[in-house]
Design an enzyme around this catalytic site. Structure first.
Site, short mmCIF file in Angstrom:
data_model
loop_
_atom_site.label_atom_id
_atom_site.label_comp_id
_atom_site.label_asym_id
_atom_site.label_seq_id
_atom_site.Cartn_x
_atom_site.Cartn_y
_atom_site.Cartn_z
N LYS A 83 0.86 -1.20 0.00
CA LYS A 83 0.00 0.00 0.00
C LYS A 83 0.89 1.24 0.00
O LYS A 83 1.76 1.40 0.88
CB LYS A 83 -0.84 -0.05 1.27
C1 E4P Z 1 -7.87 1.58 4.38
O1 E4P Z 1 -7.23 1.14 3.46
C2 E4P Z 1 -7.70 2.95 4.90
O2 E4P Z 1 -6.43 3.12 5.41
C3 E4P Z 1 -8.76 3.20 5.95
O3 E4P Z 1 -10.01 2.78 5.44
C4 E4P Z 1 -8.82 4.64 6.42
O4 E4P Z 1 -9.93 4.82 7.25
P1 E4P Z 1 -10.12 6.10 8.21
O5 E4P Z 1 -10.34 7.29 7.35
O6 E4P Z 1 -11.33 5.76 9.05
O7 E4P Z 1 -8.86 6.21 9.02
#
Ligand code: E4P
Length: 231
Positions: A83
């Site tokens: 990622k």
């Molecule tokens: C997933 O890949 C993301 O990092 C995550 O959904 C972010 O979520 P948040 O905005 O609630 O931190």
């Protein structure tokens, strides 16, 4: 729509796997910080629970660092997806990891143009952050809708992963928008399962059954084995 769990908590992931609804997992540094220990160990454990894609996020800000961390994660298990945050360095790292045959998830996408560029660079997953856009009075789901349309119109080899999901309605909207995947915290997955009328109905069935049992006991299951019909 595939459902990923947005967590680094092993027990939450095991539970969703038992429910039969787990297609993969996304983690990020904030989620990992909540569990602690070694990120490598956590990722290895998650990859043993699910054969689906497991996103491991880099923290380096320069291309060389992103490549080093990404190549390291990719060696942990075959289902790791690296990622990488959207940006100039991120795009370059995505392009170079893609050339190495390593799958990537471009994260922190807040516009469909960012997603389009990430897809061009070779990202196998595009993560638009729905909730964080809603937080600043924008329509986060519109980015999901636009990206899904771009992928379909141009036959892009990538999947749209609705991220930053904040409530069950987001899941319905992501599915209707054609998102290939949505990643969801366990709390919201639980909210999707339960409904007050389901609980009320279950209670009523049990009460009715018990009332009849008191009046004249009945067996729900016969003791005699059921003969299997010949086909
Ligand atoms: C997933 O890949 C993301 O990092 C995550 O959904 C972010 O979520 P948040 O905005 O609630 O931190």
């Amino acid at each position: 729509m595939k459902i990923f769990l947005d967590t680094a908590e092993i027990e939450e992931i095991r539970t969703a796997a038992r429910w039969g609804v787990l297609d993969g997992v996304t983690t990020n540094p904030s989620l990992f910080a909540k569990v602690g220990g070694s990120y490598d160990d956590v990722l290895r454990q998650i990859c043993k629970i699910t054969p689906g894609p497991v996103s491991a996020e880099v923290v380096a800000e320069d291309v060389a660092g992103m490549l080093r961390e990404g190549r390291h994660f990719a060696k942990l298990a075959p289902n790791i997806v690296v990622k990488i945050p959207m940006g100039e360095e991120g795009l370059e790292a995505i392009a170079r990891l893609t050339a190495d045959g390593i799958k990537t998830n471009c994260t922190l996408i807040f516009s469909s143009n960012q997603g389009l560029l990430a897809a061009k660079a070779g990202a196998s997953l595009l993560s638009p952050f729905v909730g964080r856009l809603d937080d600043i009075n924008e329509d986060g789901m519109e980015v999901v809708r636009e990206l899904v349309a771009m992928v379909n119109v141009h036959g892009l080899k990538t999947e749209v992963l609705a991220a930053s999901i904040r409530h069950p309605r987001h899941m319905t909207q992501a599915a209707l928008a054609g998102a290939h995947i949505a990643t969801v915290p366990q709390k919201i997955l639980r909210q999707m399962i339960h409904h007050p009328l389901t609980d009320k109905g279950t209670l009523q069935f049990r009460k009715d059954w018990e009332t009849v049992q008191k009046a004249s006991p009945k067996k729900m299951l016969d003791d005699a084995p059921i003969a299997v019909a010949a086909s």
